[in-house]
Design a protein around this motif. Structure first.
Motif, PDB file in Angstrom:
ATOM      1  N   PHE A  35      89.024  99.507  10.768  1.00  0.00           N
ATOM      2  CA  PHE A  35      88.864 101.016  11.121  1.00  0.00           C
ATOM      3  C   PHE A  35      88.908 100.816  12.700  1.00  0.00           C
ATOM      4  CE2 PHE A  35      89.806 105.354   8.222  1.00  0.00           C
ATOM      5  CZ  PHE A  35      91.363 105.110   9.351  1.00  0.00           C
ATOM      6  N   SER A  36      89.681 100.534  13.796  1.00  0.00           N
ATOM      7  CA  SER A  36      88.842  99.909  15.365  1.00  0.00           C
ATOM      8  C   SER A  36      89.600 101.174  15.861  1.00  0.00           C
ATOM      9  CB  SER A  36      89.889  99.039  15.449  1.00  0.00           C
ATOM     10  OG  SER A  36      91.383  98.768  15.453  1.00  0.00           O
ATOM     11  N   SER A  37      90.393 102.482  15.500  1.00  0.00           N
ATOM     12  CA  SER A  37      90.747 103.361  16.267  1.00  0.00           C
ATOM     13  C   SER A  37      89.427 104.343  15.922  1.00  0.00           C
ATOM     14  CB  SER A  37      92.307 103.963  15.571  1.00  0.00           C
ATOM     15  OG  SER A  37      92.070 104.157  14.779  1.00  0.00           O
ATOM     16  N   LEU A  38      88.741 104.865  15.075  1.00  0.00           N
ATOM     17  CA  LEU A  38      87.305 105.139  14.756  1.00  0.00           C
ATOM     18  C   LEU A  38      86.497 105.950  16.755  1.00  0.00           C
ATOM     19  CD1 LEU A  38      86.300 105.077  11.136  1.00  0.00           C
ATOM     20  CD2 LEU A  38      87.939 107.056  12.203  1.00  0.00           C
ATOM     21  N   ARG A  39      86.699 106.662  16.967  1.00  0.00           N
ATOM     22  CA  ARG A  39      85.828 107.061  17.768  1.00  0.00           C
ATOM     23  C   ARG A  39      83.974 107.691  17.097  1.00  0.00           C
ATOM     24  NH1 ARG A  39      87.645 103.657  19.381  1.00  0.00           N
ATOM     25  NH2 ARG A  39      89.113 103.699  20.629  1.00  0.00           N
TER      26      ARG A  39
END
Length: 268
Positions: free
Chosen positions: A71-75
């Protein structure tokens, strides 16, 4: 609306999840799935590669998928008030994460992976209301960390790595069995503090001029000597450079950080 599956919890489909995405005022895509009776992390969410913020708080999730790191887009990730006992190593792949809330779960120290130290963008980390007594030493690499919540845990000592985190401004250690030194300076012994004792740390820059002057005067008195307990307080201040006790600033944030268990009953 998501479909119910009785004891198995809520069945969440990718279609339903997509419809729940909303834009935040600052232009981020936020998916809120809080308090929905979810028992198993919906793996379909991993297909939403454009989601920046994910709120799965106040559910019944016991495990996170091993590939949560995809889920690399998570901030921003909020998982407070679930039933998590551990966190998978792949969470270290979320290098863009700036806010992580794991408070009010069932986490034990053995369940925290060393890869937490890879979250170099993390600014806020909330681990309050768990069963932690130590943290991975690799967390000394979290140079961006500004706020750390460790309240309502089992810590006897403050984590050693705190002294190297120069951007850390708030540490909430409320309701931990922290040790203190008692004695006359010779043969001091460590004793457990009273359960109701509150210990906060905060950065000097967070103080107004008057409060800063008061703390500095107190520190000078401690430097010149005093009771055994005071000597330990001075040692604590020196060990954690730029951090002082008590934390009046963290008290203001307590209503935000402290999630009371009574507020998070799942929907029946």
């Amino acid at each position: 609306m998501p479909k119910r599956k009785g004891a198995k919890g809520t069945k969440l489909t990718l279609k339903v999840a997509k419809k729940a995405i909303r834009m935040t005022p600052d232009g981020r895509r936020r998916l809120t799935l809080s308090n929905m009776g979810i028992t198993i992390f919906p793996k379909c969410l991993l297909k939403l590669t454009n989601v920046d913020e994910l709120d799965l708080s106040r559910n019944l999730i016991q495990n996170l998928p091993d590939n949560i790191g995809n889920f690399s887009s998570l901030r921003w990730l909020d998982l407070h008030s679930n039933k998590l006992e551990s966190v998978p190593e792949s969470i270290g792949n979320l290098v863009g994460l700036t806010h992580l809330n794991l408070s009010n779960n069932r986490l034990i120290s053995a369940g925290l992976p060393s890869t937490l130290g890879s979250l170099i963008s993390l600014k806020s980390l909330n681990l309050g209301m768990n069963q932690l007594d130590t943290l991975p030493p690799t967390m000394d690499a979290l140079d961006s960390l500004q706020e750390l919540g460790l309240f309502d845990n089992l810590f006897i000592n403050l984590p050693e790595f705190l002294k190297v985190l120069r951007n850390l401004t708030k540490v909430n250690m409320k309701q931990n069995p922290l040790s203190y030194v008692q004695g006359d300076g010779e043969g001091m012994q460590k004793e457990k503090s009273k359960p109701e004792e509150d210990v906060y740390l905060f950065h000097e820059s967070s103080l107004c001029r008057t409060c800063l002057k008061t703390c500095q005067e107190q520190r000078e008195r401690l430097t010149r000597g005093g009771r055994g307990g005071d000597v330990f307080e001075e040692k604590r201040i020196r060990t954690y450079h730029g951090l002082m006790v008590p934390n009046s600033v963290a008290t203001v944030n307590q209503d935000v950080w402290r999630i009371r268990k009574m507020e998070h009953k799942p929907i029946k």
